[in-house]
Design a protein around this motif. Sequence first.
Motif, PDB file in Angstrom:
ATOM      1  N   ASN A 162      22.138  11.230  12.610  1.00  0.00           N
ATOM      2  CA  ASN A 162      20.910  11.417  12.436  1.00  0.00           C
ATOM      3  C   ASN A 162      20.034  10.315  13.099  1.00  0.00           C
ATOM      4  O   ASN A 162      20.449   9.337  13.435  1.00  0.00           O
ATOM      5  CB  ASN A 162      20.745  11.009  10.757  1.00  0.00           C
ATOM      6  N   ILE A 163      18.764  10.502  13.153  1.00  0.00           N
ATOM      7  CA  ILE A 163      17.865   9.578  13.930  1.00  0.00           C
ATOM      8  C   ILE A 163      16.519   9.266  13.038  1.00  0.00           C
ATOM      9  O   ILE A 163      16.121  10.210  12.463  1.00  0.00           O
ATOM     10  CB  ILE A 163      17.589  10.112  15.335  1.00  0.00           C
ATOM     11  N   ALA A 164      16.024   8.063  13.110  1.00  0.00           N
ATOM     12  CA  ALA A 164      14.911   7.608  12.035  1.00  0.00           C
ATOM     13  C   ALA A 164      14.012   7.052  12.706  1.00  0.00           C
ATOM     14  O   ALA A 164      14.188   5.814  13.522  1.00  0.00           O
ATOM     15  CB  ALA A 164      15.121   7.095  10.920  1.00  0.00           C
ATOM     16  N   LEU A 165      12.436   7.017  12.642  1.00  0.00           N
ATOM     17  CA  LEU A 165      11.457   6.143  12.907  1.00  0.00           C
ATOM     18  C   LEU A 165      10.919   5.448  11.785  1.00  0.00           C
ATOM     19  O   LEU A 165      10.319   6.040  10.993  1.00  0.00           O
ATOM     20  CB  LEU A 165      10.344   7.054  13.775  1.00  0.00           C
ATOM     21  N   GLN A 166      10.650   4.168  11.907  1.00  0.00           N
ATOM     22  CA  GLN A 166      10.121   3.470  10.689  1.00  0.00           C
ATOM     23  C   GLN A 166       8.965   2.667  11.259  1.00  0.00           C
ATOM     24  O   GLN A 166       8.943   2.151  12.116  1.00  0.00           O
ATOM     25  CB  GLN A 166      11.268   2.346  10.140  1.00  0.00           C
ATOM     26  N   ILE A 167       7.774   2.509  10.261  1.00  0.00           N
ATOM     27  CA  ILE A 167       6.697   2.227  10.743  1.00  0.00           C
ATOM     28  C   ILE A 167       6.231   1.320   9.488  1.00  0.00           C
ATOM     29  O   ILE A 167       6.261   1.723   8.410  1.00  0.00           O
ATOM     30  CB  ILE A 167       5.643   3.253  11.038  1.00  0.00           C
ATOM     31  N   PRO A 168       5.964  -0.240   9.610  1.00  0.00           N
ATOM     32  CA  PRO A 168       5.603  -0.991   8.474  1.00  0.00           C
ATOM     33  C   PRO A 168       4.049  -0.332   7.786  1.00  0.00           C
ATOM     34  O   PRO A 168       3.242  -0.027   8.647  1.00  0.00           O
ATOM     35  CB  PRO A 168       5.303  -2.248   9.119  1.00  0.00           C
ATOM     36  N   LEU A 169       4.214  -0.084   6.462  1.00  0.00           N
ATOM     37  CA  LEU A 169       2.950   0.325   5.995  1.00  0.00           C
ATOM     38  C   LEU A 169       2.819  -0.440   4.519  1.00  0.00           C
ATOM     39  O   LEU A 169       3.026   0.256   3.274  1.00  0.00           O
ATOM     40  CB  LEU A 169       3.254   2.030   5.494  1.00  0.00           C
ATOM     41  N   SER A 170       2.586  -1.842   4.684  1.00  0.00           N
ATOM     42  CA  SER A 170       2.455  -2.484   3.590  1.00  0.00           C
ATOM     43  C   SER A 170       1.054  -2.472   2.810  1.00  0.00           C
ATOM     44  O   SER A 170       0.238  -1.730   3.395  1.00  0.00           O
ATOM     45  CB  SER A 170       2.879  -4.081   3.949  1.00  0.00           C
ATOM     46  N   PHE A 171       1.146  -3.001   1.380  1.00  0.00           N
ATOM     47  CA  PHE A 171      -0.220  -2.881   0.825  1.00  0.00           C
ATOM     48  C   PHE A 171      -0.516  -3.900   0.074  1.00  0.00           C
ATOM     49  O   PHE A 171       0.583  -4.704  -0.123  1.00  0.00           O
ATOM     50  CB  PHE A 171      -0.540  -1.547   0.147  1.00  0.00           C
ATOM     51  N   ASN A 172      -1.868  -4.313  -0.269  1.00  0.00           N
ATOM     52  CA  ASN A 172      -2.087  -5.511  -1.329  1.00  0.00           C
ATOM     53  C   ASN A 172      -2.517  -5.094  -2.520  1.00  0.00           C
ATOM     54  O   ASN A 172      -2.923  -3.996  -2.769  1.00  0.00           O
ATOM     55  CB  ASN A 172      -3.396  -6.276  -0.672  1.00  0.00           C
ATOM     56  N   TYR A 173      -2.239  -5.994  -3.527  1.00  0.00           N
ATOM     57  CA  TYR A 173      -2.441  -5.588  -4.813  1.00  0.00           C
ATOM     58  C   TYR A 173      -2.373  -6.621  -5.848  1.00  0.00           C
ATOM     59  O   TYR A 173      -2.165  -7.913  -5.418  1.00  0.00           O
ATOM     60  CB  TYR A 173      -0.866  -4.686  -5.287  1.00  0.00           C
ATOM     61  N   THR A 174      -2.580  -6.418  -6.985  1.00  0.00           N
ATOM     62  CA  THR A 174      -2.433  -7.365  -8.023  1.00  0.00           C
ATOM     63  C   THR A 174      -1.715  -6.623  -9.275  1.00  0.00           C
ATOM     64  O   THR A 174      -1.534  -5.401  -9.442  1.00  0.00           O
ATOM     65  CB  THR A 174      -3.689  -7.934  -8.461  1.00  0.00           C
ATOM     66  N   THR A 175      -1.468  -7.378 -10.469  1.00  0.00           N
ATOM     67  CA  THR A 175      -0.647  -6.824 -11.699  1.00  0.00           C
ATOM     68  C   THR A 175      -1.669  -5.701 -12.219  1.00  0.00           C
ATOM     69  O   THR A 175      -2.982  -5.861 -12.346  1.00  0.00           O
ATOM     70  CB  THR A 175      -0.261  -7.762 -12.564  1.00  0.00           C
ATOM     71  N   PHE A 176      -1.009  -4.720 -12.906  1.00  0.00           N
ATOM     72  CA  PHE A 176      -1.861  -3.795 -13.624  1.00  0.00           C
ATOM     73  C   PHE A 176      -2.693  -4.056 -14.472  1.00  0.00           C
ATOM     74  O   PHE A 176      -3.723  -3.430 -14.805  1.00  0.00           O
ATOM     75  CB  PHE A 176      -0.556  -2.616 -13.898  1.00  0.00           C
ATOM     76  N   ASN A 177      -2.470  -5.152 -15.406  1.00  0.00           N
ATOM     77  CA  ASN A 177      -3.210  -5.493 -16.498  1.00  0.00           C
ATOM     78  C   ASN A 177      -4.715  -6.210 -15.989  1.00  0.00           C
ATOM     79  O   ASN A 177      -5.442  -6.289 -16.686  1.00  0.00           O
ATOM     80  CB  ASN A 177      -2.442  -6.591 -17.308  1.00  0.00           C
ATOM     81  N   ASN A 178      -4.834  -6.054 -14.525  1.00  0.00           N
ATOM     82  CA  ASN A 178      -6.159  -6.677 -14.130  1.00  0.00           C
ATOM     83  C   ASN A 178      -7.007  -5.563 -13.754  1.00  0.00           C
ATOM     84  O   ASN A 178      -7.859  -5.711 -13.239  1.00  0.00           O
ATOM     85  CB  ASN A 178      -5.622  -7.474 -12.753  1.00  0.00           C
ATOM     86  N   LYS A 179      -6.632  -4.286 -14.166  1.00  0.00           N
ATOM     87  CA  LYS A 179      -7.235  -3.087 -13.921  1.00  0.00           C
ATOM     88  C   LYS A 179      -8.759  -2.971 -14.488  1.00  0.00           C
ATOM     89  O   LYS A 179      -8.768  -3.533 -15.549  1.00  0.00           O
ATOM     90  CB  LYS A 179      -6.592  -1.842 -14.121  1.00  0.00           C
ATOM     91  N   GLU A 180      -9.799  -2.602 -13.662  1.00  0.00           N
ATOM     92  CA  GLU A 180     -11.035  -2.580 -14.375  1.00  0.00           C
ATOM     93  C   GLU A 180     -11.753  -3.809 -14.233  1.00  0.00           C
ATOM     94  O   GLU A 180     -12.963  -4.025 -14.956  1.00  0.00           O
ATOM     95  CB  GLU A 180     -11.098  -1.699 -15.721  1.00  0.00           C
ATOM     96  N   ILE A 181     -11.206  -4.991 -13.587  1.00  0.00           N
ATOM     97  CA  ILE A 181     -11.736  -6.200 -13.653  1.00  0.00           C
ATOM     98  C   ILE A 181     -12.841  -6.099 -12.339  1.00  0.00           C
ATOM     99  O   ILE A 181     -12.474  -5.633 -11.208  1.00  0.00           O
ATOM    100  CB  ILE A 181     -10.971  -7.424 -13.300  1.00  0.00           C
ATOM    101  N   SER A 182     -14.104  -6.359 -12.431  1.00  0.00           N
ATOM    102  CA  SER A 182     -15.143  -6.309 -11.444  1.00  0.00           C
ATOM    103  C   SER A 182     -15.268  -7.866 -11.127  1.00  0.00           C
ATOM    104  O   SER A 182     -15.348  -8.783 -11.654  1.00  0.00           O
ATOM    105  CB  SER A 182     -16.226  -5.866 -11.975  1.00  0.00           C
ATOM    106  N   CYS A 183     -15.657  -7.829  -9.604  1.00  0.00           N
ATOM    107  CA  CYS A 183     -15.881  -9.388  -9.104  1.00  0.00           C
ATOM    108  C   CYS A 183     -17.004  -9.074  -7.987  1.00  0.00           C
ATOM    109  O   CYS A 183     -16.932  -8.197  -7.178  1.00  0.00           O
ATOM    110  CB  CYS A 183     -14.637  -9.859  -8.396  1.00  0.00           C
ATOM    111  N   SER A 184     -17.825 -10.178  -7.918  1.00  0.00           N
ATOM    112  CA  SER A 184     -18.803 -10.235  -6.951  1.00  0.00           C
ATOM    113  C   SER A 184     -18.170 -10.613  -5.419  1.00  0.00           C
ATOM    114  O   SER A 184     -17.045 -11.004  -5.519  1.00  0.00           O
ATOM    115  CB  SER A 184     -19.946 -11.175  -7.241  1.00  0.00           C
TER     116      SER A 184
END
Length: 506
Positions: A162-184
Motif C-alpha cells: 500500500n502507498i499513502a499521501l498525508q497532508i496536514p489539515l489542522s483546525f482551531n477550536y474552543t470547547t463546545f460549551n462556548n457555542k453561540e458566544i458572540s465577540c466584537s
Amino acid sequence: MLKNLIKKALTFSLGLSAYLLQGQDQIPLFKTQNAFGQIDFLSVNMPKKEVNMGFSGVHYNLKINDWSYAGLGMYSSISGIRGGFFTLGVNAGIQKKLTNKLFLDSGIHFGGGGGASAPDGGGAFILPHINLGYNFDYFSINAGYSYINFFDEGLIKSNQFNIALQIPLSFNYTTFNNKEISCSIEKLKATDWGNIPVNKNSLFVHLNNMNVTKGNYNGKTIHLAGFEFNSYLNDNFFYFIKSDGAYKGIKAGYMDLFIGAGYQLYFNKKRTNILTKFGIGAGGGGGVDTQGGFLLYPDISLEQKLFDNIYFSLNKGYVLSPNTHFSASSFGYGLKYYVDKDGASSNQSTYSLGKFKGIEAIIKQDFYTDAQRDKNKRQDLHQISFQVNFFLNEHIFVAGQAAFANFGDAGAYAEGIVGLGIKSNRFFRNSTYIFTQMLGGAAGGGGISTGQGLILKPSIGLDFKLNRMLSFRLGTGFIKAKRGALDTSIFNLGINYKFSFLSMKN
C-alpha cells in the motif's frame, strides 16, 4: 439598620452584575487540533481468480498526541470489475519518528461496506498496515505492507503493498460549551484569534438529476441527493469533497464520491458567483455498470446570494469513466452556506463580529431489528455510521449522516441522509441532554428492501457527558422506505466528539 442592609444588598448586586458582565466579555480560549488528511491505495487480490480490485481511501485523522492518531476513512473501488464498492470505517494508529524525516506509521482500519455483487459477506472488515514514511514538510509519503479481511462470512482476504499521501489539515477550536458566544472584532484582535487568518469554507446540500448518455442505463435519469464541502486555499482556488446517493429513477444502491479542485469568480459585489470544478473519484451500484468504478467529474456552477451567507446554486456537469464506458450529464440545484472560520484576520473582508458555532461529530453502531429484505425475507442488520451536527443556535442543529452495513449479510447496504434535530438543556448535574432528529435521504443495496432508495429515519436519544470534548450517546427510532418494504425499529450507541469554531460575520 435596615438602611445599611439595603446598601449592602445593592452593593453586592452591583458587584455580582459587574462580575457577570465581565464573564460574558471573556473570549473563549484559543486551541489548535493537529490533524492530517490521507489518500491511500492498495491492489486487493480477489477470490476465484477475479482481476484485482484497486481500493482507494480518503481519511481524516486527529493527532491524539505526538505519536498516535485516530479518525475516519472511506474506501472505494477504482479499478477491476467492482465499481460501486464502498466502505466506511474508523482509523487508529501510531507514528514514530526514526530520524528528522523518516517515520514509522502503523495502524488499523475497522469498517463496513461492500457492493457491486462482491463477496463481502456482512460487510465487516479489518485493514491493518505497517509503513515506512518520509516527511517533505508540507506533505509526507509512506508505503508498506497491509492486510485486508472481510471476516463476517466474506471471501475477500488479501496481503498487499500500500502507498499513502498525508497532508496536514489542522483546525482551531474552543470547547463546545462556548457555542453561540458572540465577540466584537476589536476584542478578538486582542487575543490569539486575531492573529490567525480566516479559513473560508462552504457546505452545499443539493439534488442532482443524472441523465445517462452511455452505459447499461442509457436514457434513464438517476435522481441523486448529496452534499459538497469546499475549503478555500485563497479567495479563488478551493478543493472539495462531494458525495451523492440515488433516491429515485433506478433500483436503490447507486453512490458516488469525488475529490477535486476548482476556481471561483465573483460578480455583483460577490452576490453572484461562477465556479468551475474538476474532480476524480468513484461511483457505481444499483445496477449501474461503471466497470472498476473510477470516474471523472467536470462541472460549472452559478450561484446567487439569498441572504447573509446563504446562496442558491445551479450546476451543470458530467460524470464519466475515462474510457467513456459510462457517461452521464448532470443538472442540479441546492443551497450553499459559506463560513469564514478559525481566525479573525483577513485581507479580503472586513468583519464586525465573531460568533462561536457548535459542531458534533458522532461515530456509532446501528442495529436494525428484522430488517425487511427483497424476496420477503427478514434479518437483523448492523451498520457503522458517522453523523455531523452543525448547530444553528443553542438547541437546533442541521445533521448529515453516512452509514454502511457491517454485520447481517448485507455488506452492500449504505445510507446517505440529512435533516434537522433539536436538543434539550443539560440536566443531572449538567451531564445529560435529550435529542430528537428527523433525517431522510437515499439508501439501498445489500438486498435491503428500500425500493428506489428514499428513506425517512426519525429518532430520539440521550447524550451523556464524559469530558469537555467527548460524550456517550444512545438512541432509538425507526426507519421507513417510501417505495420499499423496509419499516423497522432501530437502536444505536456511539461516541460524540464536540467542539466550537469561530465564525466571522461582516
